[in-house]
Motif scaffolding. Sequence first.
Motif, PDB file in Angstrom:
ATOM      1  N   ILE A  48       2.775   9.474  -5.682  1.00 28.73           N
ATOM      2  CA  ILE A  48       2.894  11.469  -5.676  1.00 28.73           C
ATOM      3  C   ILE A  48       4.523  11.637  -5.882  1.00 28.73           C
ATOM      4  O   ILE A  48       4.548  12.449  -6.569  1.00 28.73           O
ATOM      5  N   MET A  49       5.401  10.403  -6.697  1.00 26.22           N
ATOM      6  CA  MET A  49       7.003  10.399  -6.586  1.00 26.22           C
ATOM      7  C   MET A  49       7.351   9.268  -8.115  1.00 26.22           C
ATOM      8  O   MET A  49       8.431   8.527  -7.279  1.00 26.22           O
ATOM      9  N   PRO A  50       6.086   8.848  -8.951  1.00 27.82           N
ATOM     10  CA  PRO A  50       6.789   8.248  -9.526  1.00 27.82           C
ATOM     11  C   PRO A  50       7.645   7.953 -10.435  1.00 27.82           C
ATOM     12  O   PRO A  50       8.283   8.918 -10.601  1.00 27.82           O
ATOM     13  N   GLU A  51       8.954   6.797 -10.784  1.00 23.36           N
ATOM     14  CA  GLU A  51       9.670   6.961 -11.268  1.00 23.36           C
ATOM     15  C   GLU A  51      10.883   7.812 -11.262  1.00 23.36           C
ATOM     16  O   GLU A  51      11.297   8.357 -11.857  1.00 23.36           O
ATOM     17  N   CYS A  52      11.077   7.754  -9.923  1.00 17.74           N
ATOM     18  CA  CYS A  52      12.090   8.343  -9.354  1.00 17.74           C
ATOM     19  C   CYS A  52      13.924   7.388  -8.674  1.00 17.74           C
ATOM     20  O   CYS A  52      14.900   7.778  -8.944  1.00 17.74           O
TER      21      CYS A  52
ATOM     22  N   LYS B  85       0.397  -1.348   0.225  1.00 17.09           N
ATOM     23  CA  LYS B  85       0.350  -0.119  -0.159  1.00 17.09           C
ATOM     24  C   LYS B  85       0.471   1.472  -0.046  1.00 17.09           C
ATOM     25  O   LYS B  85       0.604   2.364  -0.409  1.00 17.09           O
ATOM     26  N   PHE B  86       2.036   0.828   0.944  1.00 19.32           N
ATOM     27  CA  PHE B  86       2.881   2.316   0.825  1.00 19.32           C
ATOM     28  C   PHE B  86       3.133   2.330  -0.376  1.00 19.32           C
ATOM     29  O   PHE B  86       3.416   4.180  -0.905  1.00 19.32           O
ATOM     30  N   VAL B  87       3.646   1.616  -1.176  1.00 13.70           N
ATOM     31  CA  VAL B  87       4.867   1.306  -2.944  1.00 13.70           C
ATOM     32  C   VAL B  87       3.505   2.357  -3.233  1.00 13.70           C
ATOM     33  O   VAL B  87       3.685   3.111  -4.385  1.00 13.70           O
ATOM     34  N   ASN B  88       2.592   1.620  -3.534  1.00  9.94           N
ATOM     35  CA  ASN B  88       1.311   2.647  -4.730  1.00  9.94           C
ATOM     36  C   ASN B  88       1.049   3.834  -4.135  1.00  9.94           C
ATOM     37  O   ASN B  88       0.970   4.576  -5.336  1.00  9.94           O
TER      38      ASN B  88
END
Length: 460
Positions: A336-340, A328-331
């Motif tokens: 908020i900040m994908p692909e960083c 859930k945290f990863v999703n």
Amino acid sequence: NRKHPILLMPTSMSSLRPSWIHLWILPPGVLASNAESTIAGYVQSVKLNFLSGSQEALQIGSQKPLLTALAIVLLTFLLLWACGKSSGDDSSEGNSPVIRKIRRSNSDVGLESDASVATCRAEERGRFKHCGLRPDPLDESQGPPEYSLQPLDLPLPKLSEDQQRVLVDFESRVSDLSDRTRIDRSTLIRYLRARKWNASAAEKYFREAEAWRRARGCERALLDWNLEAYERFLAPWWLSGGFLGHGKKGEQIAYERLARCAFPRLLKLMPAEQLEALDIVHCMRSLAALEEDAMRSGNPLGDGILIQDCEGFAWEDATLGSARALNKFVNQRGLIMPECISKILVIRAPQALVYAWNMFGRLMDPGVRAKVRVAGPGLDTLNCLREFLSDEEIPGWLGGKRKIDGDPECRRVLSPGGPLPEAVVREFLELARRGKEARSPQGADDEKQPLVACCARRCG
């Protein structure tokens, strides 16, 4: 069932159906004494996916390959753990090389649970966890990185002609959101990457993420929320780790020490809405730190390296509830900040975890497998780090030369984590309830405000 453990191995979880489930009933002796050959015998016939609870389940090598890789490691480790548990009363357990390796790798782990609260605060542990990408992480005159509500002219990666056309198309698709959220090109590129440069899929993802963030007031969290509670009060313990330095090619380096934090215990102590609020503040500050560094260095976002330190992992951490919460945290972070980040280094891993990765990693696409490294303790970890970081950037506690204020653990910048003292949790919850410094996030829907509870309480 201790006599006949049942292993359910879905070949696909995108839409669970009985015809897609392999059901194996294996006697405990087989699992305990021959776990290695048993698992290896089936590994080629099983395609593992991670159950995210949504219709868009993760596919191997698909939209979230790094999460899928970690999910495979975790699921495998849970399987090995189940092997040991299922044969707990069986004398053959002591003869299992797999079980013995697991026990040795976790038997002498030490956590700083004896460090007093006063000591943690006096040493300012984790105070500068979001400042470690700066030339001087301890420079108090700058303050913490601030998220910009206005579009930024961030450096962009090189794009092919096809990618440039897709980017222009994507910009036009989401232009109506420009008064609600940032749609600068650097941000849009990250969402396109998350959906493999499919403009239609990226638009759906972007709108979903914007609605989720707006409902919770994420983008104004660093301005409107009670940061004394949601950022500073728990800094020595949660969230653990932080940013520190750069890789050999200028990659932004982040550390996490989740294994030290007794995560299942934390889930019991802390209400889910408070954990969500803490993670939102952490993500917004982290995104601000990454963008600040990109502006300073001229390097585009997306090539970061996450170093996940497994020292401190214990049997009680391997629970299905923890896996679900982490998923859930990863999703949530993906909204908020994908692909960083482009690579995950799992270091100081128990031998069972290394074994699990070496076994089930072969199920993955070679390109995905290359993005995740799993290294055992000692020299194995140091050699892994040296592929990407110089000795001057590797923290002293991992065998490098980097120190902060003479501290090889760099604890003012990298929060060492550790189990949260119950007294601290009680004080935090009271501070959050008072919420005297908090204001309602502008733009948040009234019916969504309970999701962030006290951090978004209206004043007066």
